[in-house]
Design a protein around this motif. Structure first.
Motif, PDB file in Angstrom:
ATOM      1  N   ASP A 220       0.818  -1.220   0.000  1.00  0.00           N
ATOM      2  CA  ASP A 220       0.000   0.000   0.000  1.00  0.00           C
ATOM      3  C   ASP A 220       0.857   1.278   0.000  1.00  0.00           C
ATOM      4  N   ALA A 221       2.168   1.137  -0.205  1.00  0.00           N
ATOM      5  CA  ALA A 221       3.038   2.329  -0.109  1.00  0.00           C
ATOM      6  C   ALA A 221       3.028   3.108  -1.410  1.00  0.00           C
ATOM      7  N   GLU A 222       2.699   4.383  -1.317  1.00  0.00           N
ATOM      8  CA  GLU A 222       2.708   5.218  -2.527  1.00  0.00           C
ATOM      9  C   GLU A 222       3.419   6.544  -2.309  1.00  0.00           C
ATOM     10  N   SER A 223       3.809   6.828  -1.080  1.00  0.00           N
ATOM     11  CA  SER A 223       4.507   8.099  -0.867  1.00  0.00           C
ATOM     12  C   SER A 223       5.595   7.912   0.180  1.00  0.00           C
ATOM     13  N   THR A 224       6.475   8.899   0.254  1.00  0.00           N
ATOM     14  CA  THR A 224       7.612   8.812   1.176  1.00  0.00           C
ATOM     15  C   THR A 224       7.136   8.633   2.619  1.00  0.00           C
ATOM     16  N   MET A 225       5.915   9.085   2.871  1.00  0.00           N
ATOM     17  CA  MET A 225       5.378   8.993   4.225  1.00  0.00           C
ATOM     18  C   MET A 225       5.067   7.550   4.622  1.00  0.00           C
ATOM     19  N   ASP A 226       4.880   6.693   3.595  1.00  0.00           N
ATOM     20  CA  ASP A 226       4.461   5.310   3.846  1.00  0.00           C
ATOM     21  C   ASP A 226       5.633   4.361   4.004  1.00  0.00           C
ATOM     22  N   VAL A 227       6.851   4.855   3.831  1.00  0.00           N
ATOM     23  CA  VAL A 227       7.990   3.923   3.803  1.00  0.00           C
ATOM     24  C   VAL A 227       9.091   4.352   4.769  1.00  0.00           C
ATOM     25  N   ASN A 228       9.893   3.373   5.189  1.00  0.00           N
ATOM     26  CA  ASN A 228      11.011   3.713   6.065  1.00  0.00           C
ATOM     27  C   ASN A 228      12.227   4.120   5.233  1.00  0.00           C
ATOM     28  N   ASN A 229      13.311   4.458   5.891  1.00  0.00           N
ATOM     29  CA  ASN A 229      14.492   4.958   5.174  1.00  0.00           C
ATOM     30  C   ASN A 229      15.000   4.003   4.108  1.00  0.00           C
ATOM     31  N   LEU A 230      14.993   2.705   4.456  1.00  0.00           N
ATOM     32  CA  LEU A 230      15.545   1.713   3.522  1.00  0.00           C
ATOM     33  C   LEU A 230      14.651   1.529   2.298  1.00  0.00           C
ATOM     34  N   GLN A 231      13.401   1.962   2.418  1.00  0.00           N
ATOM     35  CA  GLN A 231      12.474   1.766   1.295  1.00  0.00           C
ATOM     36  C   GLN A 231      12.354   3.004   0.404  1.00  0.00           C
TER      37      GLN A 231
ATOM     38  N   GLU B  41       8.607  13.547   6.643  1.00  0.00           N
ATOM     39  CA  GLU B  41       9.687  12.593   6.393  1.00  0.00           C
ATOM     40  C   GLU B  41      10.674  12.373   7.546  1.00  0.00           C
ATOM     41  N   PRO B  42      11.135  13.449   8.217  1.00  0.00           N
ATOM     42  CA  PRO B  42      12.189  13.230   9.212  1.00  0.00           C
ATOM     43  C   PRO B  42      11.790  12.253  10.314  1.00  0.00           C
ATOM     44  N   VAL B  43      12.703  11.344  10.597  1.00  0.00           N
ATOM     45  CA  VAL B  43      12.498  10.424  11.712  1.00  0.00           C
ATOM     46  C   VAL B  43      13.538  10.790  12.765  1.00  0.00           C
ATOM     47  N   LEU B  44      13.070  11.102  13.969  1.00  0.00           N
ATOM     48  CA  LEU B  44      13.991  11.531  15.021  1.00  0.00           C
ATOM     49  C   LEU B  44      14.386  10.347  15.899  1.00  0.00           C
ATOM     50  N   SER B  45      15.617  10.394  16.385  1.00  0.00           N
ATOM     51  CA  SER B  45      16.058   9.307  17.268  1.00  0.00           C
ATOM     52  C   SER B  45      15.434   9.505  18.654  1.00  0.00           C
ATOM     53  N   ARG B  46      15.510   8.467  19.445  1.00  0.00           N
ATOM     54  CA  ARG B  46      14.962   8.544  20.808  1.00  0.00           C
ATOM     55  C   ARG B  46      15.653   9.666  21.605  1.00  0.00           C
ATOM     56  N   ASP B  47      16.969   9.778  21.449  1.00  0.00           N
ATOM     57  CA  ASP B  47      17.710  10.826  22.162  1.00  0.00           C
ATOM     58  C   ASP B  47      17.221  12.210  21.733  1.00  0.00           C
ATOM     59  N   GLU B  48      17.020  12.371  20.437  1.00  0.00           N
ATOM     60  CA  GLU B  48      16.544  13.683  19.950  1.00  0.00           C
ATOM     61  C   GLU B  48      15.160  13.991  20.504  1.00  0.00           C
TER      62      GLU B  48
ATOM     63  N   ARG C 103       4.332  12.202  14.665  1.00  0.00           N
ATOM     64  CA  ARG C 103       3.858  11.067  13.858  1.00  0.00           C
ATOM     65  C   ARG C 103       4.658   9.821  14.209  1.00  0.00           C
ATOM     66  N   ASN C 104       4.037   8.657  14.013  1.00  0.00           N
ATOM     67  CA  ASN C 104       4.784   7.411  14.233  1.00  0.00           C
ATOM     68  C   ASN C 104       5.744   7.211  13.069  1.00  0.00           C
ATOM     69  N   SER C 105       6.852   6.525  13.319  1.00  0.00           N
ATOM     70  CA  SER C 105       7.773   6.192  12.234  1.00  0.00           C
ATOM     71  C   SER C 105       7.038   5.285  11.254  1.00  0.00           C
ATOM     72  N   PRO C 106       7.281   5.509   9.951  1.00  0.00           N
ATOM     73  CA  PRO C 106       6.597   4.648   8.979  1.00  0.00           C
ATOM     74  C   PRO C 106       6.917   3.183   9.244  1.00  0.00           C
ATOM     75  N   ARG C 107       5.862   2.345   9.171  1.00  0.00           N
ATOM     76  CA  ARG C 107       6.006   0.888   9.292  1.00  0.00           C
ATOM     77  C   ARG C 107       6.384   0.416  10.684  1.00  0.00           C
ATOM     78  N   SER C 108       6.486   1.351  11.649  1.00  0.00           N
ATOM     79  CA  SER C 108       6.840   0.924  13.002  1.00  0.00           C
ATOM     80  C   SER C 108       5.570   0.448  13.712  1.00  0.00           C
ATOM     81  N   THR C 109       5.700  -0.594  14.505  1.00  0.00           N
ATOM     82  CA  THR C 109       4.521  -1.083  15.229  1.00  0.00           C
ATOM     83  C   THR C 109       4.391  -0.353  16.564  1.00  0.00           C
ATOM     84  N   GLN C 110       5.432   0.446  16.877  1.00  0.00           N
ATOM     85  CA  GLN C 110       5.439   1.124  18.176  1.00  0.00           C
ATOM     86  C   GLN C 110       4.997   2.580  18.001  1.00  0.00           C
ATOM     87  N   SER C 111       4.193   3.077  18.926  1.00  0.00           N
ATOM     88  CA  SER C 111       3.817   4.488  18.856  1.00  0.00           C
ATOM     89  C   SER C 111       4.994   5.344  19.332  1.00  0.00           C
ATOM     90  N   THR C 112       5.230   6.458  18.635  1.00  0.00           N
ATOM     91  CA  THR C 112       6.333   7.343  19.036  1.00  0.00           C
ATOM     92  C   THR C 112       6.107   7.889  20.444  1.00  0.00           C
TER      93      THR C 112
END
Ligand code: UDP
Length: 466
Positions: free
Chosen positions: A76-87, A283-290, A310-319
């Motif tokens: 179902d991925a069609e935009s940068t928002m739907d995918v993680n960095n590797l995708q 798009e930006p995904v922040l680290s836990r420290d950040e 926002r939650n990280s794309p494809r992550s099962t964990q809520s930010t």
């Protein structure tokens, strides 16, 4: 000179909300001039666009091309928002696979112009072969384009180490504060090195610029005159500012949208100009420290805030689970953390919002400034670092200090910048400059002037086919 006529213009943005939104806004404005628009994207992206206003519905045709599926992308991925960095790179490959469907469309509908984005580096050549005029629409500023430089053959670019990008390039003849910080450029170069399965973003970008007939920029001459002048010399082709394309609140969400109703109730209870809106785009995904330092910084600032997380794309964990222990309870009443897609333009337009802690995506910057919100700059990736330098140089924001080498920062530095922007600005310089910029962005005559000149240019300079 040819007679002017009603044009058929195809628009083909990259698959990212931050690109779809301004391409759509430009489509509306060109349609208002009487031109026919074919807005081309994939089904899910098209369904996320704002509703076309009824007076323009016969002029804007939404063309939906299904995105080819790939084993390395979620179905179902069609935009940068739907995918993680590797995708991200596989998403670009899927986008490239739209080429045959796009050719079919262009051959059968023969638009006069195609206005396209940086990712479709294969498009200008094929459009040229079909006799279609080609405009590259840059969502980067003129300063940023000039910093990247003039050549498509990036192998000739002598800059290769991260340090090379921390100074102005040699083709900039005036004093410049446009550069990357070391930690920003290290991340950037790591990303290029990580995936060599296709052309890098820089190569896509350089070919898109070089093979265009014209370059259009979402900015204006008054804002970055030197950079426009330099860019014209570097690119040796027309470089046309289209103005800032300020947002329209109606196209965000309706007044009765249930998410907005809840947010508005909270904002209505706050004092005018007191709230910091905190958001980092799509798009930006922040680290836990950040996240931790930002959260503690907001807490220490003692200011009211509305934070979109926002939650990280494809992550099962809520930010939300990554926030420091007890944070939400401690800031209860003063700060609200919102997990999901927020009606950003509506929030920024609310009278109680006074500042905007932003990642410096160009849409967010324009949206914040167009409502006169003082910016606190926290660039993360892409063009955001140079954007932050450009803004701070013009006293249009205060950048949160970070360690130059690794990008780390402390909550105290966050709180310091927030308080400077919102309450401690001694001579109110940030506030004054921001309000001046707001007037510039909202200036109807100026915006109309830019758009009118662009439309006339497109009318007169289109290629003559057949
Ligand atoms: N946006 C929004 N709600 C969200 C997140 C983003 O409306 O929860 C919109 C925002 O208003 C802007 C765009 O998405 O128009 C993000 O573009 P920007 O250039 O700021 O950042 P990017 O996501 O491209 O890094």
């Amino acid at each position: 000179m040819e007679d002017t006529k009603t044009l058929h213009i195809a628009m083909f943005p990259w698959l990212a909300m931050g690109h779809l939104i301004p391409f759509f806004r430009l489509s509306e404005l060109l349609a208002q001039k009487g031109h026919r628009i074919s807005f081309i994207s994939t089904p899910r992206n098209i369904s996320c666009l704002p509703k076309i206003r009824s007076n323009l519905s016969t002029l804007i045709n939404l063309v939906s091309l299904p995105l080819p599926s790939r084993p390395d992308l979620p179905s179902d991925a069609e935009s940068t928002m739907d995918v993680n960095n590797l995708q991200q790179q596989p998403l670009k490959h899927a986008f490239d696979q739209l080429r045959p469907a796009l050719v079919d469309f262009l051959e059968s509908s023969t638009p006069d112009w195609i206005i396209y984005d940086y990712a479709s580096h294969w498009l200008p050549q094929l459009a040229g072969e079909l006799g279609i005029s080609r405009a590259y629409f840059s969502l980067f500023t003129a300063a940023c384009l000039a910093f990247i430089g003039p050549r498509s053959d990036l192998a000739k670019d002598e800059r290769s180490t991260p340090e090379d990008f921390t100074v102005a390039p040699k083709w900039v003849p005036f004093e410049s504060n446009i550069y990357y910080r070391l930690h920003e450029t290290t991340k950037f170069i790591e990303r290029i090195d990580e995936d060599k399965s296709g052309p890098s973003d820089l190569v896509r970008f350089a070919i898109s610029v070089e093979q265009s007939d014209i370059v259009m920029i979402r900015s204006c001459e008054e804002f970055e005159q030197d950079w426009f002048d330099l860019l014209r010399k570097l690119l040796e082709k027309p470089v046309i500012p289209v103005g800032f394309l300020p947002p329209v609140t109606e196209s965000d969400v309706g007044e009765d949208d249930s998410n907005w109703v809840g947010i508005k109730q909270w904002l209505d209870k706050q004092r005018s100009n007191s709230v910091v809106y905190v958001a980092f785009g799509t798009e930006p995904v922040l680290s836990r420290d950040e996240l931790t330092e930002l959260a503690l910084g907001l807490e220490k600032s003692e200011l009211p805030f509305f934070w979109v997380l926002r939650n990280s794309p494809r992550s099962t964990q809520s930010t939300l689970e990554e926030l420091p222990n007890g944070f939400t309870e401690r800031v209860k009443g003063r700060g609200l953390v919102y997990n999901g897609w927020a009606p950003q333009v509506k929030v920024l337009s609310h009278d109680s919002v006074g500042g905007f802690l932003t990642h410096c995506g160009w849409n967010s910057v324009v949206e914040g400034l167009s409502f006169g919100r003082v910016l606190v700059l926290f660039p993360v990736t892409n063009d955001q670092g140079p954007n932050a330098r450009l803004l701070e140089g013009k006293k249009l924001g205060v950048e949160i200090r970070r360690n130059e080498r690794d990008g780390s920062f402390r909550s105290e530095w966050v709180a310091e910048s927030l308080r400077l922007a919102m309450v401690d600005d001694p001579d109110k310089l940030l506030n004054r400059k921001t309000k001046e910029m707001m007037r510039c962005i909202q200036d109807k005559d100026r915006n109309e002037g830019y758009l009118g000149r662009l439309a006339r240019y497109l009318e007169v300079e289109r290629r003559q086919v057949g």
